[in-house]
Scaffold this active site. Sequence first.
Site, short mmCIF file in Angstrom:
data_model
loop_
_atom_site.label_atom_id
_atom_site.label_comp_id
_atom_site.label_asym_id
_atom_site.label_seq_id
_atom_site.Cartn_x
_atom_site.Cartn_y
_atom_site.Cartn_z
N THR A 19 -74.41 109.04 21.17
CA THR A 19 -75.37 109.47 22.15
C THR A 19 -76.52 110.39 21.58
OG1 THR A 19 -74.26 108.87 24.12
CG2 THR A 19 -76.03 110.57 24.33
N ASP A 84 -72.56 102.73 18.57
CA ASP A 84 -71.99 103.46 19.70
C ASP A 84 -70.57 103.37 19.71
OD1 ASP A 84 -72.59 103.03 23.26
OD2 ASP A 84 -70.59 103.37 22.45
N SER A 85 -69.85 104.83 19.75
CA SER A 85 -68.47 104.78 19.35
C SER A 85 -67.50 104.05 19.86
CB SER A 85 -67.90 106.28 19.66
OG SER A 85 -67.73 106.48 20.83
N ASP A 117 -67.30 108.64 23.54
CA ASP A 117 -66.48 107.85 23.98
C ASP A 117 -64.90 107.74 23.34
OD1 ASP A 117 -68.02 107.53 26.08
OD2 ASP A 117 -68.89 105.43 25.56
#
Length: 524
Positions: A19, A84-85, A117
């Site tokens: 993010t 995005d993890s 995340d």
Amino acid sequence: MARALEPQRRLLAVYTGGTIGMRSEQGVLVPGSGLAAVLRSLPMFHDEEYARACGLPEDTLVLPPAIPDQRVIYTVLECQPLFDSSDMTITEWVQIAQTIERHYGQYDGFVVIHGTDTMAFAASVLSFVLENLQKTVILTGAQVPIHALWNDSRENLLGALLMAGQYVIPEVCLFFQNQLFRGNRVTKVDSRRFAAFCSPHLPPLAVMGTDVTINWELVRKARGKAQLVVHSSMERDVGLLRLYPGIPAALVRAFLQPPLKGVVMETFGSGNGPTKPDLLRELRAAAERGLIILNCSHCLQGAVTSDYAAGMAMAGAGIVSGFDMTSEAALAKLSYVLGHPGLTPDDRKEEADAIREALVPSLACAAAHAGDLEVLQGSDLSLESFNGQTPLHAAARGGQPGAVTMLLRRGVDVDPRDEDGLSPLLLAVKGRHRGVIELLRAAGACLSLQELEDAGTELCRLAARADLEGLQSWWQAGADLSSPGYDGRSALLVAEAAGNLEVVTFLQNLKGGAGVQAPGPATL
Ligand code: ASP
């Protein structure tokens, strides 16, 4: 270990996504490139004048001075692709470790910018993959992108850069909301608030407020000059199974099939689960096939014990207690141990036993820490935990006089040192476990010369905070309460200056009475 005071400290910031750098595309957030350019435009992250004067390259930034005469210079390495993890796996985390390895000689510390995340998984995996760290590695990220007016990105990243740039904390850590945690102790607990992570069983290694407070006694010590080792052979066939009331045995059976080699089983409360015979049969059969089952509680606090008949120990000796590990750490450890060359189960019982032992090297330590005398009674006391702590360390840390008494009766060494040089007596002092201190002292335990030398500063800190119990614990352990702190002042002077009258009275009584030295065995 003190603040690193070289005039320039160089960091590598590995940007993997998350993010922190995300942008909105068609109403959803996607990983965004060009973080270095964004940071370059923010004065809190870059001093252009200094950079120009030093001729720093385009991808290299420099923080404004936090303390006089020291600069933190950092290079942002943007990974391709950015993630995005939620999409990251052990493969990407091993690649991060290999990136750190490739640049290890060039930099003084490392910051890994990662999505929140799966950051707890990432930090846990990296903590096992990176062995013999002599330099600080800090993961950080954010809940709100850096482009937003009100965000946590700037604070988290700046804090991580300052911590890694100014202190040598040679382990994998996670920095979030002013707190530095041990990486394999954290879990994400909030998807909205800025305080996204907690470390349920270990206090923060450091807290950044008006001052930076580092809990040095918790920080792992670097092991001599040992070379960094990257364990890239992590086992991928590991899984996580959460038990729930009424879970069908057939579902558990389907889950536990090969190629799965190890599973973290999240159980109820202190390690309990349904006692239905068909379910227990499946678990037993899987363990007998060589599948490693690690029992972790889905509770945030507390640990796996053997208190209940519904405890998973009922399912057979093949199930290993994960004690107080988070599921993230347990999964990472399982992957590390099963991937360790020379520890392949291959259906061979001895190897499965060796793996179980490596996972939880000492059930005795877990039992001693929890004060579980029954388990302790039947445990092998010769095994140490992963960092060389003995069951006596664990009992002292847990403040368990019953376990300490039992161990001393069984003739264990009263003054063993773990790999960080810590003794049970020091752990009891830190925990203010007065009953344990008394038992250890009566058995002849002493603080080492180094511990006594280091005590002065700690005593002053306790005096400043009016922590009478802390001071009494040190006194009881044999410390000289008149030892000066780093600035030459004694605890009494500090307490007087702070107006902490109770502490002043205690210290004056010691001085005027039986002497400042506690009675008992010699203190070297
Ligand atoms: N989904 C994002 C990620 O983990 C969430 C975040 O970074 O906060 O990459």
